[in-house]
Motif scaffolding. Structure first.
Motif, short mmCIF file in Angstrom:
data_model
loop_
_atom_site.label_atom_id
_atom_site.label_comp_id
_atom_site.label_asym_id
_atom_site.label_seq_id
_atom_site.Cartn_x
_atom_site.Cartn_y
_atom_site.Cartn_z
N ARG A 149 26.46 25.90 39.48
CA ARG A 149 25.90 24.65 38.93
C ARG A 149 27.01 23.73 38.41
NH1 ARG A 149 24.57 28.79 35.55
NH2 ARG A 149 25.18 28.72 33.36
N HIS A 150 28.12 24.31 37.93
CA HIS A 150 29.22 23.48 37.45
C HIS A 150 30.04 22.91 38.61
CE1 HIS A 150 28.14 24.62 33.48
NE2 HIS A 150 28.48 25.88 33.64
N LEU A 151 30.16 23.67 39.69
CA LEU A 151 30.82 23.12 40.88
C LEU A 151 29.99 21.98 41.48
CD1 LEU A 151 32.10 26.39 42.60
CD2 LEU A 151 33.37 24.80 41.14
N ALA A 152 28.67 22.12 41.40
CA ALA A 152 27.81 21.03 41.87
C ALA A 152 27.99 19.80 40.98
CB ALA A 152 26.35 21.48 41.86
N GLY A 153 28.11 20.01 39.67
CA GLY A 153 28.34 18.90 38.76
C GLY A 153 29.67 18.22 39.01
N SER A 168 41.36 12.54 45.19
CA SER A 168 40.81 12.93 46.49
C SER A 168 41.65 14.08 47.03
CB SER A 168 40.82 11.74 47.47
OG SER A 168 42.15 11.29 47.69
N GLY A 169 41.17 14.66 48.11
CA GLY A 169 41.86 15.81 48.68
C GLY A 169 41.17 17.10 48.31
N ALA A 170 41.86 18.21 48.54
CA ALA A 170 41.28 19.52 48.34
C ALA A 170 41.88 20.24 47.14
CB ALA A 170 41.46 20.39 49.59
N VAL A 171 41.03 20.99 46.44
CA VAL A 171 41.47 21.90 45.37
C VAL A 171 41.03 23.30 45.79
CG1 VAL A 171 41.23 22.59 42.96
CG2 VAL A 171 41.32 20.15 43.55
N ARG A 172 41.97 24.17 46.01
CA ARG A 172 41.67 25.55 46.40
C ARG A 172 41.58 26.39 45.12
NH1 ARG A 172 41.49 28.73 50.93
NH2 ARG A 172 42.46 30.80 50.85
N PHE A 173 40.42 26.96 44.91
CA PHE A 173 40.08 27.58 43.62
C PHE A 173 39.62 29.01 43.85
CE2 PHE A 173 36.32 28.10 40.62
CZ PHE A 173 37.08 28.48 39.53
N THR A 174 40.11 29.94 43.03
CA THR A 174 39.70 31.33 43.18
C THR A 174 39.17 31.88 41.86
OG1 THR A 174 40.40 33.55 43.89
CG2 THR A 174 41.99 32.27 42.64
N THR A 175 38.20 32.77 41.98
CA THR A 175 37.70 33.51 40.83
C THR A 175 37.05 34.79 41.33
OG1 THR A 175 36.49 33.31 38.74
CG2 THR A 175 35.40 32.48 40.71
N ILE A 176 36.62 35.62 40.40
CA ILE A 176 36.02 36.90 40.77
C ILE A 176 34.53 36.73 40.98
CG2 ILE A 176 37.79 38.31 39.67
CD1 ILE A 176 36.11 38.45 37.19
N ASP A 177 33.93 37.71 41.64
CA ASP A 177 32.54 37.55 42.05
C ASP A 177 31.59 37.42 40.87
OD1 ASP A 177 32.65 40.22 41.21
OD2 ASP A 177 31.42 40.97 42.85
N MET A 178 31.89 38.10 39.76
CA MET A 178 30.96 38.05 38.64
C MET A 178 30.78 36.64 38.09
SD MET A 178 32.91 39.51 35.23
CE MET A 178 33.81 40.89 35.88
N LEU A 179 31.79 35.78 38.29
CA LEU A 179 31.69 34.40 37.83
C LEU A 179 31.22 33.47 38.95
CD1 LEU A 179 35.05 34.29 35.85
CD2 LEU A 179 32.77 34.66 34.93
N ALA A 180 31.64 33.75 40.17
CA ALA A 180 31.35 32.85 41.27
C ALA A 180 29.87 32.80 41.62
CB ALA A 180 32.16 33.25 42.50
N PHE A 181 29.16 33.93 41.49
CA PHE A 181 27.79 33.99 41.98
C PHE A 181 26.76 33.53 40.96
CE2 PHE A 181 29.37 37.66 44.81
CZ PHE A 181 29.85 36.75 45.72
N GLY A 182 27.02 33.75 39.69
CA GLY A 182 25.99 33.44 38.72
C GLY A 182 26.27 32.24 37.84
N LEU A 183 27.51 32.09 37.42
CA LEU A 183 27.84 31.10 36.40
C LEU A 183 28.32 29.77 36.96
CD1 LEU A 183 28.32 30.52 33.33
CD2 LEU A 183 30.64 31.41 33.68
N LEU A 184 29.15 29.81 37.99
CA LEU A 184 29.89 28.62 38.39
C LEU A 184 29.18 27.65 39.33
CD1 LEU A 184 33.47 30.07 38.81
CD2 LEU A 184 32.66 28.52 37.03
N PHE A 220 39.90 18.64 37.90
CA PHE A 220 39.14 19.88 38.05
C PHE A 220 39.31 20.78 36.83
CE2 PHE A 220 38.58 24.24 39.69
CZ PHE A 220 37.33 24.11 40.25
N LEU A 221 40.54 20.91 36.35
CA LEU A 221 40.80 21.74 35.17
C LEU A 221 40.03 21.23 33.95
CD1 LEU A 221 44.66 22.24 35.53
CD2 LEU A 221 42.93 24.03 35.76
N ASP A 222 40.10 19.92 33.73
CA ASP A 222 39.44 19.36 32.54
C ASP A 222 37.92 19.50 32.64
OD1 ASP A 222 41.88 18.69 31.51
OD2 ASP A 222 41.79 16.57 32.11
N PHE A 223 37.37 19.24 33.81
CA PHE A 223 35.92 19.33 33.98
C PHE A 223 35.44 20.75 33.75
CE2 PHE A 223 32.00 19.94 36.25
CZ PHE A 223 31.29 18.77 36.07
N LEU A 224 36.10 21.72 34.37
CA LEU A 224 35.65 23.11 34.27
C LEU A 224 35.85 23.66 32.86
CD1 LEU A 224 34.28 24.92 36.26
CD2 LEU A 224 36.49 25.95 36.83
#
Length: 320
Positions: free
Chosen positions: A113-117, A95-111, A277-281
């Motif tokens: 559905r996986h964050l929802a999962g 539980s708690g928060a995971v602060r995660f960063t990535t670039i826009d090319m991955l955040a908008f198209g690819l990720l 989070f690391l293992d899932f992603l």
């Protein structure tokens, strides 16, 4: 002077301005507005009774007193960050928060559905997504996890290479119909600015005579411009192949391929929520390999267009 600097939040604002050299740059880093930073720095200097910055037309420059305070503040920052990492690293709760960063090319198209999962699998963990091309600092706990492209990570970071991001040339179907000429150098091109220095360098070696009609710091914006028919764009297959409005015009040399790294700080790798989070992603991205590497079924079936003889002629030397 140091004895009066008791408020860490004041030091944090001071360091942001010292690093950025401007109020606007510090405001972006801190997630506040320009006037807030201006007010906080003024109040901090008044409380200390000394000027920390020289206000210059080109930005904020540290005074000798500011340089002294910066050196001490950096030590304080590292101690606080180290303590925070070590305490967080002992947290065994999912539980708690995971602060995660990535670039826009991955955040908008690819990720998404996986964050929802991940949310479905771990409803007690909150993900804070920070999108940007500027690499946030994992050591200072600006973020907990980063998905980055490029070379091997720093020694203080741990993680794994989770894929390879292939690029190809894309355009809208309308643009392809209007501009069928096979010589790629004769086309309008959408390019990138210095925030994507690796892509700029590779494009300069691939087609040195081309001057983009549009430059942007956002891959998502370049994709949108290509969809609007502005010209050709070098885009990641993992993003562009998902767009039905885009067609693949030609491949790009292997030197355009970028490694994907999923990273955290070594002190955080045993934190339960970060480990989850690391293992899932990592598992999710491994399943995306055909798409990321440009080998999805739709892409393999699509016809390629363009003067492919130019690929060898203009291919840049290997290297990152």
């Amino acid at each position: 002077m140091d004895a009066k600097a008791e408020n860490w939040d004041d030091l944090r604002v001071f360091l942001a301005v010292a690093r950025a050299g401007s109020l606007s740059g510090a405001a972006r880093t801190l997630g506040v507005n320009h006037s807030t930073v201006f007010r906080r720095i003024g109040a901090f200097e008044e409380a200390l009774g000394v000027r920390l910055f020289e206000r210059q037309p080109g930005g904020y420059l540290l005074t000798p007193a500011g340089e002294e305070l910066r050196d001490g503040a950096l030590r304080v920052e590292e101690e606080i960050a180290s303590l925070s990492r070590k305490v967080t690293g002992q947290d065994l709760r999912l539980s708690g928060a995971v602060r995660f960063t990535t670039i826009d090319m991955l955040a908008f198209g690819l990720l998404p559905r996986h964050l929802a999962g991940f949310r479905d699998a771990y409803p007690g963990i909150e993900v804070e997504l920070v999108v940007g091309n500027v690499a946030l600092n994992l050591s200072r706990r600006e973020v907990d996890v980063a998905l980055r492209v490029g070379n091997a990570p720093a020694e203080t970071l741990v993680g794994r290479r989770v894929g390879r991001l292939a690029f190809a040339v894309y355009a809208s179907a309308d643009y392809r119909a209007r501009r069928p000429e096979p010589d790629l150098s004769l086309h309008n091109w959408i390019g990138f600015d210095s925030e994507h220095e690796a892509l700029v360098r590779r494009m300069a070696g691939f087609l040195p005579e081309v001057k983009p009609v549009l430059r942007t710091n956002s891959v998502a914006a370049a994709l949108s411009a290509a969809k609007a028919g502005m010209g050709l764009a070098p885009l990641p297959c993992g993003l562009a192949d998902l767009e039905t409005d885009l067609v693949r015009i030609a491949p790009l040399p292997d030197e355009f391929t970028l490694d994907l790294w999923l990273l955290t700080h070594e002190d955080l790798r045993q934190t339960a929520r970060i480990r989850a989070f690391l293992d899932f992603l990592a598992e999710a991205l491994a399943k995306e390999a055909p798409l990321l590497e440009g080998m999805s079924r739709e892409a393999m079936d699509a016809p390629l267009h363009g003067d492919l003889s130019k690929l060898d002629e203009h291919a840049p030397a290997a290297g990152r």
